[in-house]
Design a protein around this motif. Structure first.
Motif, short mmCIF file in Angstrom:
data_model
loop_
_atom_site.label_atom_id
_atom_site.label_comp_id
_atom_site.label_asym_id
_atom_site.label_seq_id
_atom_site.Cartn_x
_atom_site.Cartn_y
_atom_site.Cartn_z
N LEU A 145 -3.89 4.46 2.81
CA LEU A 145 -4.02 5.27 1.59
C LEU A 145 -4.43 6.70 1.90
O LEU A 145 -3.86 7.65 1.35
CB LEU A 145 -5.03 4.64 0.64
CG LEU A 145 -4.58 3.36 -0.07
CD1 LEU A 145 -5.67 2.84 -0.98
CD2 LEU A 145 -3.31 3.62 -0.88
N VAL A 146 -5.39 6.88 2.79
CA VAL A 146 -5.84 8.23 3.10
C VAL A 146 -4.73 9.03 3.78
O VAL A 146 -4.47 10.19 3.41
CB VAL A 146 -7.10 8.20 3.99
CG1 VAL A 146 -7.48 9.60 4.46
CG2 VAL A 146 -8.27 7.58 3.24
N SER A 147 -4.06 8.44 4.75
CA SER A 147 -3.01 9.16 5.47
C SER A 147 -1.79 9.42 4.60
O SER A 147 -1.07 10.40 4.82
CB SER A 147 -2.60 8.39 6.72
OG SER A 147 -2.08 7.11 6.38
N SER A 148 -1.54 8.55 3.62
CA SER A 148 -0.36 8.72 2.76
C SER A 148 -0.64 9.64 1.57
O SER A 148 0.16 10.52 1.27
CB SER A 148 0.11 7.37 2.23
OG SER A 148 0.44 6.51 3.28
N MET A 149 -1.76 9.47 0.93
CA MET A 149 -2.04 10.22 -0.28
C MET A 149 -2.58 11.62 -0.01
O MET A 149 -2.56 12.48 -0.89
CB MET A 149 -3.01 9.44 -1.16
CG MET A 149 -2.46 8.12 -1.65
SD MET A 149 -3.54 7.25 -2.80
CE MET A 149 -3.53 8.39 -4.19
N LEU A 164 0.82 -1.21 0.00
CA LEU A 164 0.00 0.00 0.00
C LEU A 164 0.86 1.26 0.00
O LEU A 164 0.47 2.27 -0.57
CB LEU A 164 -0.93 -0.01 1.21
CG LEU A 164 -2.04 -1.07 1.20
CD1 LEU A 164 -2.85 -1.01 2.48
CD2 LEU A 164 -2.96 -0.87 -0.01
N ALA A 165 2.02 1.20 0.63
CA ALA A 165 2.92 2.36 0.64
C ALA A 165 3.41 2.67 -0.78
O ALA A 165 3.46 3.84 -1.19
CB ALA A 165 4.11 2.10 1.56
N ILE A 166 3.76 1.62 -1.53
CA ILE A 166 4.19 1.82 -2.91
C ILE A 166 3.03 2.33 -3.76
O ILE A 166 3.20 3.21 -4.62
CB ILE A 166 4.77 0.51 -3.49
CG1 ILE A 166 6.04 0.13 -2.74
CG2 ILE A 166 5.03 0.65 -4.99
CD1 ILE A 166 6.61 -1.20 -3.16
N LEU A 167 1.84 1.80 -3.51
CA LEU A 167 0.66 2.28 -4.24
C LEU A 167 0.44 3.77 -4.00
O LEU A 167 0.11 4.52 -4.92
CB LEU A 167 -0.59 1.52 -3.78
CG LEU A 167 -0.86 0.15 -4.40
CD1 LEU A 167 -2.16 -0.39 -3.84
CD2 LEU A 167 -0.95 0.25 -5.91
N ALA A 168 0.61 4.20 -2.75
CA ALA A 168 0.42 5.61 -2.43
C ALA A 168 1.41 6.48 -3.19
O ALA A 168 1.04 7.53 -3.74
CB ALA A 168 0.57 5.82 -0.92
N VAL A 169 2.67 6.06 -3.22
CA VAL A 169 3.69 6.83 -3.96
C VAL A 169 3.37 6.84 -5.45
O VAL A 169 3.45 7.88 -6.12
CB VAL A 169 5.09 6.22 -3.72
CG1 VAL A 169 6.13 6.90 -4.61
CG2 VAL A 169 5.47 6.36 -2.25
#
Length: 311
Positions: A243-247, A124-129
């Protein structure tokens, strides 16, 4: 002899059950206990406040808006993901026709399965980036760059995908669907492997088209897998924290921007727990999240229950 068997089984179960109680059940009990206090997180002292935190929850406009956002995710993410995964699984397994008139997958189906599953191997971290780069609001963003190239968007006023209240939830939803379709495609494909091809070929002989075969054969026979997928996707929709906190991280502590238009229950909870120091209040939010998730799972399983079809 029977008494000895019970002791033998109990001996094997004692350690895993004890670990489950210590590391799973006990934290839930602790969280509920803290939710009845004014615990600040850093302090070891706190006072009992009863149900005050729960009363405050239902007067908190930010938390109530976050619940509504989770409900929207809960409605659209499972429906869109399951429908797409079912469609692709059907086409890749029985959507084609052989030269002899039989049923088979479309040409290149094995390759397509790998391509569709690829997003699932990304964290999910890679998805956010990755999608932060896609949704960038300047001309360098992939999506805006494409729209500018074909003339649908003015280069001087690109679309603020993650900063537009009417678009941010849909932008986040697209990421979850893109990430999940491949996994559920594989899940449904595995379930379809157990369905005899004779059933599809008999339907084909009787004049059934792809749509009729999908609705009358595939969907009923895969209902147990659909039910399982719905529960898992419902749990995903009730979370969405990463996703919300990262994006949306540049729009406030733990995301949620613009102006709380993308907040979900988990981001509001973490903001109160770590940023505002309202740990007891945040524990009350956690208890509400747990209850809503349990209710969701039970209601989903009961609402989708139907007689098993044997074949």
């Amino acid at each position: 002899m029977r008494k000895g068997q019970y002791r033998f089984v109990a001996g094997f179960l004692f350690v895993p059950v004890a670990l489950y109680v210590i590391f799973v059940i006990w934290p839930y009990i602790q969280t509920f206990g803290y939710s009845l206090t004014d615990w600040k997180g850093q302090s070891q002292t706190f006072d009992f406040v009863g149900l005050d935190n729960y009363r405050a929850l239902f007067q908190d406009d930010v938390f109530l808006k976050a619940i509504w956002h989770n409900i929207l995710f809960l409605v659209f993410i499972p429906v869109i993901t399951i429908l797409l995964a079912l469609f692709f699984a059907f086409m890749l397994n029985v959507g084609g026709r052989s030269r002899a008139g039989g049923v088979q997958g479309v040409a290149g189906s094995k390759f397509y399965k790998i391509v569709y599953f690829f997003p699932q191997v990304l964290s999910l971290a890679i998805l956010a980036v990755l999608f932060n780069a896609v949704y960038r609001s300047d001309g360098g963003g992939l999506l805006n760059g494409f729209l500018i190239k074909i003339g649908l968007v003015d280069a001087d006023s690109p679309v603020e995908w993650l900063n537009e209240p009417s678009m941010v939830l849909w932008a986040l939803m697209l990421v979850v669907v893109w990430h999940g379709v491949g996994f559920y495609l594989v899940l449904f494909s595995a379930a379809m492997q157990s369905v005899p091809r004779d059933i599809y070929e008999a339907a084909l002989i009787d004049g059934a088209g792809r749509t009729q075969s999908f609705l009358r054969i595939t969907l009923p026979l895969l209902w147990d897998s659909v039910q399982t997928a719905w529960v898992y996707l419902g749990i995903v929709a009730m979370d969405m924290f990463v996703l919300v906190s990262s994006m949306t991280q540049n729009m406030g502590a733990y995301g949620g921007g613009p102006d709380h238009h993308s907040d979900v229950m988990s981001t509001v909870m973490m903001r109160n727990f770590l940023y505002y120091g309202k740990s007891g209040y945040a524990c009350a939010m956690g208890v509400v999240m747990l209850l809503l998730t349990l209710i969701l799972s039970v209601v989903t399983l009961r609402a989708t229950r139907r007689e098993r079809i044997e074949f």
